[in-house]
Design an enzyme around this catalytic site. Structure first.
Site, PDB file in Angstrom:
ATOM      1  N   TYR A 125       5.916 -14.647 -13.785  1.00  0.00           N
ATOM      2  CA  TYR A 125       4.925 -13.626 -13.443  1.00  0.00           C
ATOM      3  C   TYR A 125       3.546 -14.038 -13.941  1.00  0.00           C
ATOM      4  CZ  TYR A 125       2.557  -9.153 -13.065  1.00  0.00           C
ATOM      5  OH  TYR A 125       1.648  -8.152 -12.748  1.00  0.00           O
TER       6      TYR A 125
ATOM      7  N   ALA B 291       0.792  -1.230   0.000  1.00  0.00           N
ATOM      8  CA  ALA B 291       0.000   0.000   0.000  1.00  0.00           C
ATOM      9  C   ALA B 291       0.828   1.285   0.000  1.00  0.00           C
ATOM     10  CB  ALA B 291      -0.928   0.015   1.226  1.00  0.00           C
TER      11      ALA B 291
ATOM     12  N   SER C 248      -3.772  -9.885 -13.377  1.00  0.00           N
ATOM     13  CA  SER C 248      -3.336  -9.174 -14.576  1.00  0.00           C
ATOM     14  C   SER C 248      -3.690  -9.991 -15.803  1.00  0.00           C
ATOM     15  CB  SER C 248      -1.819  -8.953 -14.535  1.00  0.00           C
ATOM     16  OG  SER C 248      -1.328  -8.482 -15.779  1.00  0.00           O
TER      17      SER C 248
ATOM     18  N   SER D  26       2.961   2.364  -2.456  1.00  0.00           N
ATOM     19  CA  SER D  26       3.274   2.938  -3.765  1.00  0.00           C
ATOM     20  C   SER D  26       2.317   2.406  -4.811  1.00  0.00           C
ATOM     21  CB  SER D  26       4.725   2.604  -4.167  1.00  0.00           C
ATOM     22  OG  SER D  26       4.874   1.204  -4.341  1.00  0.00           O
TER      23      SER D  26
END
Length: 288
Positions: free
Chosen positions: A163, A11, A138, A13
């Protein structure tokens, strides 16, 4: 929205910071989770300047399961009731690194830390009249090459595949969390924030992946734009009771075939229980 309590990982950035700031501005009590205490305190002070609710800070390293256990103990003590959990923390790494438990760090932080924390604070979420779990995934989940025997300790490391697999795991986790808790009103959803212009890609160093990130960065969204779906799922009455969905631009979308698989989700959950020693840790929490 006054007095609703929201816990947000990562939290200090990027979209995590914007999500925390805007939910605090709306009137939620926000508990920030950050790895770096000094950076977290700077972000907390900035959020407090606009907040209508309380803003607290906890520190934890989501790569370390022991750190996650300690974080969950602090959350349960500070927040007997938790209304919203935003699983936002995540990273991509150019080179393979490993957690204290021996798991590849992209998977350890992006999935296993999220899985363990969520399960350890479920009792606090059960005390909410409208509990929500928001997991930031994502569209990069489509980069994944799903092999449950390889994702936690890949034989051949590729930053983009690692990822992608971690983001695929985020969707599978969010969906399975929804299915396994269908007997009460928990809403668990995942989302794609868009390609966001933050310091997210800092972990990719100076290789080919870093070159691609830097080339595309001018086309990326701002953190304010990227945070909008997280904020929406955490707070909007329009998604009350909606669960088990994958959102893009505040709209449910269909993820990849691997991400839709209930078999993948169930098997990942069962292995994650093993990898995090979840049952043992839950028993310890009950006896604490």
């Amino acid at each position: 929205m006054s007095n609703r309590i929201c816990l947000i990982t990562g939290a200090n950035s990027g979209i995590g910071f914007v999500t925390a700031r805007e939910l605090a501005r709306q009137g939620m009590d926000v508990v920030m989770v950050c790895r770096n205490a000094a950076k977290g305190e700077l972000a907390r002070n900035e959020i407090k300047a606009v907040a209508r609710g309380k803003v607290d800070l906890l520190t934890a390293d989501l790569a370390s399961q022991e750190s996650v256990v300690q974080l969950a103990q602090q959350v349960r003590a500070a927040c007997p009731r938790l209304d919203v959990l935003v699983n936002n923390a995540g990273l991509i790494l150019q080179q393979a690194e490993y957690s204290p438990e021996g798991f590849e760090n992209t998977f350890a932080i992006n999935h296993l830390g999220t899985f363990l924390l969520t399960n350890l604070v479920l009792d606090s979420l059960r005390r909410s009249d409208e509990p929500r779990v928001v997991t930031v995934s994502s569209d990069a989940h489509k980069w994944g090459k799903w092999d449950l025997n390889d994702v936690a300790r890949p034989k051949n490391y590729s930053p983009l595949v690692a990822y992608g697999n971690s983001k695929l795991a985020n969707i599978l986790f969010a969906n399975e969390l929804s299915r396994r808790n269908a007997d009460w009103n928990l809403a668990s959803n995942s989302l794609h924030p868009g390609a966001v212009r933050t310091n997210f890609g800092a972990g990719v160093g100076s290789g080919l992946v870093a070159w691609v990130f830097n080339l595309a960065r001018p086309l990326f969204l701002t953190a304010e734009q990227g945070a909008q779906t997280s904020i929406y799922l955490a707070s909007s009455p329009k998604v009350k009771g909606v669960s088990g969905k994958y959102f893009v631009k505040k709209t449910p979308k269909t993820p990849s075939r691997d991400a839709q698989s209930e078999t993948n989700a169930r098997q990942l959950w069962e292995k994650s229980v093993e990898w995090t020693r979840l049952e043992e840790r839950l028993r310890s929490a009950e006896n604490a």
